[in-house]
Write an enzyme that holds these catalytic residues in place. Structure first.
Site: not given
Lengths: 241, 227, 227, 241
Positions: B58-59
């Protein structure tokens, strides 16, 4: 010089009108709400604010925007279901927006802290966000020239600080904190806990104290606990962040 | 090229969102590092098996993301890119935003799965902005994912509500990335995009010829090697 | 400008290396973050006091470096930039090479202290390469330190073995950095380099006039404000 | 795909002639001596090697150079008191040298891993190491354009790996390991210890397993202990590293 202060009011004292202020956090995680409230209270205006978003609901950055303190937002994702204060100011032409792909935002902040004068990246090449920018083919790919994002002040939230200002964070609340701390002339940190120097393992320190100027402990705060993290809904099927 | 004589229809009806998510999940190679975009792509995580050993990125700063958090698991400091509380799997790691985007931009993710408004015949992606003059634009990490991942999979319905094809000769919406999409999963078929144009791997509830009538770009059946 | 009438001689004899190191140490502001170059600059650490609360950086990935390690303290994984085993102080931190050089290059170090072959009247530094055609060049972190630190202090003997001044109008050796040196500590005097040229803060074992006779660049006594 | 192998021979298998190989370490700290020995044994030649130095004494990289396996060195500090094998090859014109300021070396490696096509830096501006390079005035300072350093293979040493290939390091042995792991197509790591997945705190992982391809444990090795770290002496009064 590193200072430990007793109140958020003392922490933000001296932030001037016209400053560029980086504010950490992604959604609610890592948002320094208490410092933002103090910034509001101290009256500084005509601010350029760097944050991933442009305020949510009726708190924090959203209130700064509502009160007309923010001249310009530099962010990747202003439009959210509850970004009504930004939306209203933007549609009224009362706030400037520099829209930056999130990775360019992070890398530009990192570049400022690391002394990089500019860099080429494939992100955004061929899109309207690269219009007017220098481009070049490198490694066989179209790339766009991006410049560092410096700030006068960074307001960030960490989990624990020691007596040297060394910081550790909690889970995804780390996000922009470490790079903003390095990119700002003055870094103001709110933490949940203070520990004696030597209590943090030198292998695990994320932000060395060299990047920290002011530390304030928020009494009674415990990162994460009681913070339910709001669910964002968005209109588009596109990537949201 | 003839569109008849090759049967690539694999279901009698169009696929629902969950069936499509199951299909995408099945196509992800074991051991892959994957970023799932918000919305429909998130459904894919429901169909990944333990044996596949997929690591989700997840960024906002994490590898090894687990399912959505519930009840006591909810921790405001542990959220995904959609700002939804999630959980942490054994072997997870946290990092700051520049390091997180270095993973994406440096070409280290095997696959990202994104939603889209339009995909062009050459793999251009439009998924961030309608271009409407009064819309407030917001891009997030879409351009970094589109440009950085080794493979960009798109999941979407093939047609808009008005019945127009979202696979187009050239995108009319503002671009997210140029020539980046390699595969498009839709309710009516799976499309491979590459140097040979748009190839159809399978169709759902229609024949290849019926599909061609819906789309403004030339289609060909995928060669066996591309399957 | 007259070189007489101002007494800035602060010792009767030229300073030895240790006396000079003590002087540099005394001039470092409390709370500073400092990188000490290899060789003579390393001596400065012997004279830093606990009250000064100085944090030492070593470019191979550490803040909070302590004194050289001895006996059982020696750990091959804990060395300084000169590859000498050192110790760790409370509050130390470790980081990788890019993060370490980001500290230097990003302008976060208050002071670095370096040796030099030559310093020019405008603060150009030459300390990495003699320029001899058969010499194997090696630069290490010299250029990053020279370019990145807020203040670059040089420690050196004022004269070469042949009696030539190392403070020169223009460096004949290959440059390490352009216009980066702000202060030069030598056995015969302390020099401030800035927009007003080369100013002499103090002299050791000679008068300002005698110093001027040794140097090919115009000197002036430092104004009180610069002291 | 991540693999755990039983021997250094298996770890380096498949490294081809002509490869660009990054080798971690600064001095002896973090040098993957056992992997370098295996690289020597496997016979690969015509290599371009990226390391801070160009070999010391009669071990590791120095032996690779002595045996003529290295076509080109990319490093910041080749000349040391015991770099005799490099010195001899260099003076005989038998090895190419690309001399890079240490910070540029680190930043170019980092750029490769982070997908940056090139960047401007003040380091080296106005010096002979910038000759022939593009320059530009940015933020009021002269800056030099530098390009990313990619590699086919990285050989690095870490302290502990878990079952996902996540790595932690020890003290200053961390140095180039994390950035080389990200810059190479294939990263081969020797560790002193393997632990089960979940045994490392997710907050403290330095290199996430996404950057790791092959892990080999060196039996009986203990980082640091018994490794006295040699003292280097140098001729110049200049900065040495």
């Amino acid at each position: 010089m590193l200072e430990f202060v007793e109140s958020v009011q003392a922490a933000v004292a001296g932030i001037r009108d016209g400053s560029t202020v980086m504010i950490g956090g992604f959604g609610n995680a890592g948002q320094p709400f208490e410092l933002i409230d103090a910034l509001l209270e101290c009256g500084a205006t005509d601010l350029t604010v760097v944050n991933n978003n442009a305020g949510q609901g009726d708190q924090g950055l959203a209130v700064l925007i509502r009160e007309g303190r923010v001249r310009k937002m530099i962010c990747s994702f202003p439009r959210q279901s509850d970004s009504w204060h930004f939306d209203a100011r933007y549609k009224a032409g009362e706030i400037e927006l520099e829209l930056v792909p999130q990775g360019n935002l992070a890398e530009r902040i990192r570049a400022a802290g690391a002394g990089i004068g500019g860099f080429f990246t494939p992100t955004g090449y061929g899109t309207m966000l690269a219009e007017g920018k220098e481009t070049r083919i490198l490694d066989g790919r179209g790339q766009v020239f991006e410049t560092p994002l410096h700030a006068d002040v960074a307001l960030i939230k960490a989990h624990v600080a020691d007596g040297k200002g060394n910081l550790v964070y909690r889970k995804t609340a780390r996000n922009f904190g470490p790079i903003m701390a390095a990119a700002a002339k003055r870094t103001i940190v709110q933490v949940s806990e203070l520990v004696p120097t030597g209590a943090l393992d030198p292998e695990n320190i994320v932000t060395p104290g060299i990047y920290v100027n002011t530390v304030v402990r928020i009494a009674g705060s415990t990162s994460g606990a009681g913070n339910t993290g709001r669910t964002e809904t968005t209109a588009a099927t596109g990537k949201v962040a | 090229m003839s569109l008849t004589g090759t049967s690539i229809q694999t279901s009698d009806t169009a696929l629902g969102r969950d069936e499509l998510a199951r299909l995408v999940a099945r196509d992800i190679a074991p051991g892959s590092f994957v970023n799932l975009g918000i919305g429909q792509p998130t459904l894919v995580s429901n169909y990944l098996t333990e044996e596949q050993n997929i690591t989700l990125h997840t960024e906002n700063g994490m590898l090894g993301m687990g399912p959505a958090a519930e009840g006591d698991q909810i921790d405001g400091d542990l959220i995904n890119a959609g700002k939804i509380p999630v959980t942490e799997l054994p072997g997870a790691s946290y990092f700051h935003h520049a390091d997180s985007f270095a993973i994406m931009r440096g070409g280290h993710l095997d696959i990202c799965v994104l939603g889209a408004f339009q995909v062009s015949a050459t793999g251009d992606l439009a998924n961030w902005h309608t271009g409407a003059p009064d819309a407030i634009p917001a891009v997030g990490g879409a351009m970094d994912l589109a440009t950085g991942a080794k493979d960009v999979f798109v999941m979407m319905t093939l047609l808009t509500r008005d019945g127009a094809s979202k696979i187009v000769q050239s995108c009319s919406y503002p671009l997210t990335g140029v020539g980046c999409v390699t595969r498009v999963y839709t309710d009516k078929g799976v499309f491979l995009i590459g140097p040979d144009g748009v190839q159809v791997r399978e169709t759902f509830g229609c024949t290849l010829q019926e599909l061609q009538e819906l789309l403004p770009v030339p289609l060909s059946p995928a060669s066996a090697v591309a399957l």
